[in-house]
Design a protein around this motif. Structure first.
Motif, PDB file in Angstrom:
ATOM      1  N   PRO A  56       0.859  -1.149  -0.114  1.00  0.00           N
ATOM      2  CA  PRO A  56       0.286   0.102  -0.055  1.00  0.00           C
ATOM      3  C   PRO A  56       0.823   1.485  -0.033  1.00  0.00           C
ATOM      4  O   PRO A  56       0.289   2.234  -0.463  1.00  0.00           O
ATOM      5  CB  PRO A  56      -0.868  -0.243   1.455  1.00  0.00           C
ATOM      6  CG  PRO A  56      -0.204  -1.110   2.005  1.00  0.00           C
ATOM      7  CD  PRO A  56       0.248  -1.901   1.174  1.00  0.00           C
ATOM      8  N   ASN A  59       1.560   1.773  -3.613  1.00  0.00           N
ATOM      9  CA  ASN A  59       0.420   2.174  -4.136  1.00  0.00           C
ATOM     10  C   ASN A  59       0.184   3.708  -4.087  1.00  0.00           C
ATOM     11  O   ASN A  59      -0.224   4.493  -4.997  1.00  0.00           O
ATOM     12  CB  ASN A  59      -0.907   1.357  -3.738  1.00  0.00           C
ATOM     13  CG  ASN A  59      -0.952   0.130  -4.239  1.00  0.00           C
ATOM     14  OD1 ASN A  59      -0.070  -0.500  -5.122  1.00  0.00           O
ATOM     15  ND2 ASN A  59      -1.637  -0.958  -3.659  1.00  0.00           N
ATOM     16  N   ALA A 322      -0.957   3.492   2.962  1.00  0.00           N
ATOM     17  CA  ALA A 322      -1.102   4.366   1.581  1.00  0.00           C
ATOM     18  C   ALA A 322      -1.021   5.802   1.689  1.00  0.00           C
ATOM     19  O   ALA A 322      -0.432   6.388   1.006  1.00  0.00           O
ATOM     20  CB  ALA A 322      -2.494   3.825   0.971  1.00  0.00           C
TER      21      ALA A 322
END
Length: 399
Positions: A56, A59, A322
């Motif tokens: 994450p 990402n 994230a």
């Protein structure tokens, strides 16, 4: 005779001045900057024990790069991000860093993952004059630097440091609940040592002796011996220098033993995966934190839009990791923009040390650096797992 001595003295003084060392300058690379592009690098754990962090984070970084490039880039330059998998292995992190410096010619290393991996590889960056910005570890070695070692000036950290956040959260819990026998279980590496240091420093300041100190090897999955020892030692508060599965494992073991004790996690435990995977076993867990975790059904405005867009891009809900990855790239872009159109390593360093504040969309404390302090902030929260969600217990804590 006196004139001769005076002349000789002047000559010796002049010679001495020429032999004095010049003020050491920090070497900063200009590699990776072209008229159209800025090359940045990062190494993440995409396949190892903390890939639930690395995937994450990467990402979030990809999302930020895409948004920045779609809006025209940084003073007209697009970002090119080189992503390497370290597997949370220091040797692989070293090899990945060497590749990015020597072959990819990165301008800066952004958000590299993990205390042992970052520590193993950072000197490669400093020797090459590459900035190490906002690593995914809050260990002290990532922001404390020796002014007499000019290349150490290249490291900056925007995360809440483990020592200070552990101290602030522990002080709050001790004062609030009047615990008498605190103990700690920590990972046996640089990360765990920092949590242990915060634990020991705060108890020393409060003139309290720890009831128990126990550790485990990175990658361990059985914590029965450690939990049994802490229970036997009569601990009434357990500080966890753990990550995700270790947090769940330790608390699950306590539940098996019927041990109803309060747990306080360091900042890496404050992630969505802990309540999602741990379920009832982690209910009631407290944790130090740097910002509130947003949930899509309660978020508003730009944060709501960001959560929706992340899910569209990656097919899963955004999480703490994230957000941290996204902010690492956004923070880099903010200071690179401040550095101006004629971007150089020195101008980037000057922009970082300018004292200008970066504010994210998540209502985190502002990011701000100076020439003498390369840590953004030490403001701590305490959150708790209630009903499977993290909720804010106390904000604006300092030790």
């Amino acid at each position: 005779m006196s004139k001769l001595l005076n002349a000789l003295g002047l000559a010796v003084s002049a010679l001495a001045l020429t032999c004095l060392p010049a003020a050491a300058q920090t070497k900063v690379t200009n590699e990776g900057v072209s008229p159209t592009e800025i090359v940045i690098g990062t190494h993440q754990d995409l396949s190892g024990p903390i890939k639930v962090w690395g995937v994450p984070v990467s990402n979030g970084m990809k999302m930020a790069v895409e948004e920045i490039n779609a809006s025209g880039g940084i003073n007209g330059r697009k970002i090119k991000m080189i992503l390497e998998d370290s597997g949370y292995d220091p040797k692989r992190a070293v090899l990945a860093t060497q590749k990015m410096v020597e072959r990819d010619k990165v301008f800066a290393m952004i958000g590299p993952m993990g205390s042992p991996t970052v520590l193993a590889a950072q000197d490669i960056l400093f020797d090459a004059g590459v900035l190490q910005l906002f690593p995914l570890t809050a260990a002290e070695f990532t922001f404390k630097f020796d002014p007499n070692k000019p290349q150490e000036r290249l490291k900056f950290n925007n995360l809440l440091p483990y020592v200070e956040s552990t101290r602030a959260a522990l002080k709050y819990m001790m004062d609030w609940k009047n615990f008498k026998k605190p103990c700690i279980m920590h990972q046996d590496d640089e990360y765990g040592k920092n949590v242990l240091d915060g634990f020991n420093q705060q108890l020393a300041a409060m003139k309290i002796q720890p009831a128990s100190i126990t550790s485990y090897k990175r990658g361990a999955s059985d914590f029965s011996a450690q939990v049994a020892k802490m229970k036997s030692d009569g601990c009434d508060l357990v500080v966890l220098g753990t990550i995700i599965r270790e947090t769940i494992g330790a608390m699950s073991e306590a539940r098996k033993l019927g041990w109803d004790v309060t747990f306080l996690g360091a900042t890496p435990t404050n992630v969505l995966e802990v309540p999602a995977l741990g379920k009832e076993a982690v209910e009631g867990l407290y944790a130090a934190s740097g910002f509130e975790i947003p949930y899509e059904d309660t978020a508003k405005g730009r944060v709501k839009d960001w959560l929706v867009n992340y899910k569209k891009m990656f097919g899963t809900d955004a999480n703490t990791q994230a957000i941290i990855g996204y902010n690492a790239v956004e923070t880099f872009a903010f200071y690179a923009q401040k550095a101006g159109k004629d971007l150089t390593g020195q101008k980037m360093l000057d922009a970082l040390e300018s004292g200008d504040k970066f504010l994210d969309i998540f209502n985190s404390p502002p990011t701000k650096f100076s020439k003498t302090d390369h840590l953004a902030n030490t403001i701590t929260q305490v959150q708790q797992v209630k009903g499977g969600r993290w909720v804010l217990v106390k904000d604006n804590l300092m030790f």
